[in-house]
Design a protein around this motif. Structure first.
Motif: not given
Length: 153
Positions: A9, A13, A15, A18, A23, A64, A68, A72, A74, A77
């Motif tokens: 992830l 992502l 990130n 994440a 998440l 997501l 979106w 996305l 960081p 999210v």
């Protein structure tokens, strides 16, 4: 298994924050298992893993879809993930409290019960981890491309 999924992830992502907890994946899986235990216990007898997977997938798809439009980012999210995780955890806790003794063992499991009678669960997890790691190695090139930003891609 959660560590490998967190690594994937973070890579996809872009990130560093994440992971399944931030998440909402873990909370979504627990909510799905709680709801299935209350409303469709026959499903729990057949495929607990599939139910948990479906709940985690639904949670991450919700996160997501919420982020979106912002590309996305960081921070977006993680904030959306925490909102989904807190909401799913609250609903799961309400279902557990409303159904008392019937679901108390699920509440303990969600908190991280370490009770094991034998090596069966550890062996089952290690085989799943090996399959997941093999799949991640096969997908290394596409994951590297997904990790690139839009300008580099």
């Amino acid at each position: 298994v959660l560590g490998l999924s967190g690594l994937l992830l973070q890579r996809v992502l872009r990130n560093p924050l994440a992971e399944p907890s931030t998440l909402g994946i873990s909370a979504g899986a627990q909510l799905a298992m709680t709801a299935a235990s209350v409303y469709a216990p026959f499903l729990m007898e057949r495929s607990q893993g599939a139910i948990a997977f479906a709940g985690g997938t639904a949670a991450v798809l919700l996160v997501l879809s919420l982020t979106w439009r912002r590309g996305l980012e960081p921070v977006s999210v993680v904030l959306a993930g925490m909102m989904v995780a807190l909401t799913a955890s609250a609903i799961s806790a309400a279902l557990i409290l409303a159904n008392g003794d019937y679901l108390f063992s699920l509440f303990i499991w969600g908190g991280g019960s370490l009770v094991q009678q034998d090596w069966g669960p550890a062996i089952a997890l290690s085989t799943r981890l090996a399959v997941g790691a093999g799949a991640a190695l096969l997908l290394l090139r596409p994951l590297t491309i997904l990790g690139l930003d839009d300008a580099s891609a």
